[in-house]
Design an enzyme around this catalytic site. Structure first.
Site, PDB file in Angstrom:
ATOM      1  N   GLY C 131      48.734  46.031  39.415  1.00  0.00           N
ATOM      2  CA  GLY C 131      48.425  46.653  38.126  1.00  0.00           C
ATOM      3  C   GLY C 131      48.046  48.115  38.294  1.00  0.00           C
ATOM      4  O   GLY C 131      47.697  48.564  39.398  1.00  0.00           O
ATOM      5  N   CYS C 132      48.086  48.841  37.202  1.00  0.00           N
ATOM      6  CA  CYS C 132      47.808  50.286  37.257  1.00  0.00           C
ATOM      7  C   CYS C 132      46.337  50.551  37.534  1.00  0.00           C
ATOM      8  O   CYS C 132      45.985  51.312  38.443  1.00  0.00           O
ATOM      9  CB  CYS C 132      48.255  50.967  35.969  1.00  0.00           C
ATOM     10  SG  CYS C 132      47.689  50.163  34.461  1.00  0.00           S
ATOM     11  N   PHE C 133      45.462  49.933  36.734  1.00  0.00           N
ATOM     12  CA  PHE C 133      44.031  50.096  36.973  1.00  0.00           C
ATOM     13  C   PHE C 133      43.676  49.633  38.388  1.00  0.00           C
ATOM     14  O   PHE C 133      42.933  50.294  39.113  1.00  0.00           O
ATOM     15  CB  PHE C 133      43.232  49.254  35.974  1.00  0.00           C
ATOM     16  CG  PHE C 133      42.701  49.999  34.797  1.00  0.00           C
ATOM     17  CD1 PHE C 133      42.077  51.228  34.933  1.00  0.00           C
ATOM     18  CD2 PHE C 133      42.795  49.448  33.514  1.00  0.00           C
ATOM     19  CE1 PHE C 133      41.564  51.905  33.830  1.00  0.00           C
ATOM     20  CE2 PHE C 133      42.284  50.116  32.406  1.00  0.00           C
ATOM     21  CZ  PHE C 133      41.665  51.349  32.563  1.00  0.00           C
TER      22      PHE C 133
END
Lengths: 324, 324, 324, 324
Positions: C131-133
């Site tokens: 995921g990005c976060f």
């Protein structure tokens, strides 16, 4: 009518004061002081005031009942030294000169956080207006401090708009840099920490744990969003805490507890501070939003003036939010 | 490999040149010149280049095959006077010094609008890169000018991003002013008018009608959106005109005609110019978008370099757009 | 040439993949799948691609060597059930279906954090892209986890751009709401926590302390700014830690440690992650920035593809940053 | 006290009306109508009103002295058909239903441009509030129209904030699209043209030349910036024209002529319209700024109400601008 003068009349906080005071039913403007712009129309600098005032900048204080000092940090003391302000003239300093060092001659500056020091402010002739960041953080924590409930490290991220950096253009307020950008500055060491710590102790938290605070620069112009959490002993239930906060701020006309999560623009261009409280993982988490130029500066300064002169605390401060 | 030097290495257009040239397979950096920052890492100023280059600023030109002048308008001529650039070294000026006044000693600057002067640029040893605003407007009108079809006042509103105003922070690039704001500047009198007029005439429009142009400051960082219209005689049908534009730009790898309306971000961070054409009320209306720092400055400069050195015109310039 | 198909071709991450892959020298596009848009030009949806590709959307996968799944969280498993993807075809999932639950029939998804799992990824035929976060937070902490140095609560505030919320317009991505606004969502409970925790343990931090994480919505489009701190025992000096981080990421071509404080736009439109490390009050503080659509999604996916096919890890990923 | 009801209570213009009316000394809220949200607190939708009102949405009109229709274009007529509004109840329509087609049963809607129709509005029981774009353009041209001086094509570019597009999230108000973007829509064909043309004729310009108008979408939330020019015969000098404009608007408390160039934010969150006038190339160029939600909608609606009820025209409308 209260006669008001403003020193440092060309800056952002002076502009906001003018925008409030021109519509305030209890005051007249005595003098808007700017030695560099003396004689020029105030609306020539604060361009949005076109059509609202014909007043010009002055090079002297006139004979005000109260003078607001909007001079930039560290310059208020010099101003008071250089100008002979009569003892009967009240002083409200928007700089940080007297927040932690309140004595100047006969004057003793009361720390102007209305929600804590309302009664002292009513009697004060000199008030040190709190900082914008510190206002947002203090209002988030004041009720807990009053219960002596701050017992473990306090974790804060607070993000500010560009107007907090003042009017002079610099690299970190350049639109090409700031737009769509985020950065951190003065992590763990911001100069507002002492006034926050002193205030929370004064509110009742005798031994204050450390505040771990990361200030951030946001890509917006107005407002501060503070996210604050600390360990929570669960001796009070969530409902009890939320009700206690609401009760605590019941007599404060500008601080409200929202049952729903909050966003910054709900307070922009108002004198309000909104709080939201949640509980997770043994922590109490408080988010706090206010407009740095209003509740964090000029709005709170007028609120203090209203108290000092026995006016309704909200006079001139029921402002239409911009919201969008 | 072509050895490249860049004069005025700390500014915005120099930064963009570096971002392009570091990934360009046909060049090596000979010198990034900044007398004030000599010895400092280039990535210390252009902070995003961390990890991409270890080069430092230099106080001299080195021995380049080509030098880009990124000095700010009016300073290129002085630079060439003060530095002994060998005749064999090609020069690409991103300032406005040689656009309308192309002679400097033995050098004769070709106006670097690739879409008009491709063949002359291939043979040139000195090129005056067009202005950002003028590029967007010229590319909108070039095909009409080639047909001598500009016969009545040309109406232009063109809105630019803040990077067009350069790196030095000033009041109109202050984030607190610029964010969510719009303003007009130099209405009807922008300094790019002469190069536009000269170019449209050179393209074939012998008697050019006046250009009525309102430049605007937008609250974004990159790009120019130009909206241009002029009366249309309807001797060519809409379809004919659109097809003619597509044909005209067929050999130009970065200019495209969109059948759908366009928005600015479709070209941001690319070297492309997109055009859209409509017809209403007896007018032909052309919208034109480009990135002021790329197709409007450094990208076009590299495109010119590619042509001057016989490289593929697009080398190093197939850039991933940022879009959002 | 590697034949690539993309499922879920109309969304933001698919668009970014296309922008990268169209300039990637090692691949050809086999199929950009969208049942709803089949037959339409890809540049009709991803409008910035005008002039860069004539490919149209397809309703089937074709016969790719690798397929990227850009379907939205929870839809990848269904897609694999409904489509008969040959075992020889590699799969890279940009959703969260296989990050914590890696088995699908014969396929066993390797967690695609290149900086931790580079060697397993080289041999993998299925990769679950992080995921990005989580990417921004894991890259901040990975070196500490490798030393088993995470021993006390980890405090995180991480603020994301609007593209992280996807293409469908909703109230929290409405420009009138989001512009100049800040808000918190899913405090302490974001769905990326499990993959972060699992990864930090896998990196060597056997007993992981709790992560106290406040995700925030920022008023920008691209990027994540993460601010992370945890108690530090001071057994290693500041210089030792910083040098250790630099050494740790020496073989990672996109992660860099900055000696100076960082800002978000230094990485926007690149595949880089920048870190900055400071020490205060007994805490180590790491700031981390990356582009959520690139290093946080499509860029990292291509990096994984490069590894899986034995290409240079950086192929097609040396992108010009937009910076402004 | 005037009893006010608002139909369509959840939208943007209703929210702005509420923000104004809650501080208006001459009114009480009778009913804020929303069938879908009936029973819910108004501050649950208009979140910034927390602490300012406890009113809830209602499913009926109550018994107001005046009802504001904030229903979206085309829905006002249906509302009046479906609800039995007594003849004695005044109606102010913020939609476009009655601007060009003013008759509904016994009601005859006066076009609510205070600066032109002040006296008729004072006597009206039904008012059609002007559109936001049209307000900005009409106020720029009204004085010229009164002199019958509009004799050649009128050229307009006008750029609007996102709130003009309403509350429902759509692709062109998606933050990821709109942020830092510019686009054109409905060039030469915007639906406000008829009301502008009709009004300028009514003001005295008997034969109106065509208006060539390009509406634009800006990346800001509030406000309209209109740039308008037309040929000028020079029979009046520049000074004469500027003085004439000032004289023309002398009795209008919210329209001002600025001697200096203007920027949009000088009027944001106020009910003011600022104009600036220049002369170039045989053209007169007028820039005009107003807040689309206030002087372009809800503010003007309250101004009309004040006139209709014999109140001071500015009551409740001396708003603090947000400026930044």
């Amino acid at each position: 009518m209260i006669k008001v003068s403003i020193a440092g009349g060309t800056g952002y906080t002076a502009g906001e004061l003018l925008r409030i005071l021109l519509n305030h039913p209890g005051v007249t403007l005595e003098s808007v002081i700017s030695s560099s712009s003396a004689g020029m129309p105030v609306a020539g600098i604060h361009r949005d005031l076109l059509g609202e005032t014909d007043i010009t900048f002055s090079d002297n204080t006139g004979h005000p009942d109260v003078i607001f000092l909007c001079l930039g940090h560290g310059l208020s003391r010099a101003f008071l030294n250089e100008n002979d302000i009569p003892a009967a003239c009240k002083v409200i300093d928007l700089g940080n000169d007297f927040r932690n060092d309140p004595v100047f001659g006969e004057r003793n500056f009361v720390f102007g956080l209305c929600e804590l020091n309302r009664e002292q402010i009513r009697k004060a002739n000199s008030v040190a207006n709190p900082g914008c960041f510190s206002s947002s953080i203090m209002l988030a924590l004041l009720p807990l401090a009053a219960l002596n409930k701050l017992t473990d490290d306090i974790h804060v991220h607070a993000i500010t708009g560009s107007t907090g950096a003042g009017k002079k253009p610099v690299s970190t307020t350049h639109f090409s840099y700031r737009d769509n950008n985020i950065s951190v500055y003065k992590p763990f060491t911001h100069q507002h920490l002492p006034e926050i710590e002193r205030t929370l102790k004064a509110a009742g938290n005798k031994v204050l744990p450390p505040i771990q605070w990361i200030p951030m620069r946001g890509d917006f112009t107005r407002g501060i969003f503070a996210s604050v959490y600390t360990r929570w002993d669960n001796l009070m239930s969530e409902t009890e805490v939320i009700n206690y906060y609401k009760e605590y701020y019941k007599t404060s006309p500008f601080v409200f507890v929202s049952d729903e999560p909050i966003s910054l623009k709900e307070v922009v261009n108002t004198n309000k501070c909104l709080l939201h409280i949640g509980f997770h993982n043994g922590y109490i988490h408080i988010t706090s939003v206010l407009d740095n130029l209003l509740k964090g500066a000029s709005g709170q300064a007028v609120q203090n003036m209203n108290l000092m002169f026995g006016l309704d605390e909200t006079m001139g401060l029921r402002l239409k939010g911009s919201v969008f």
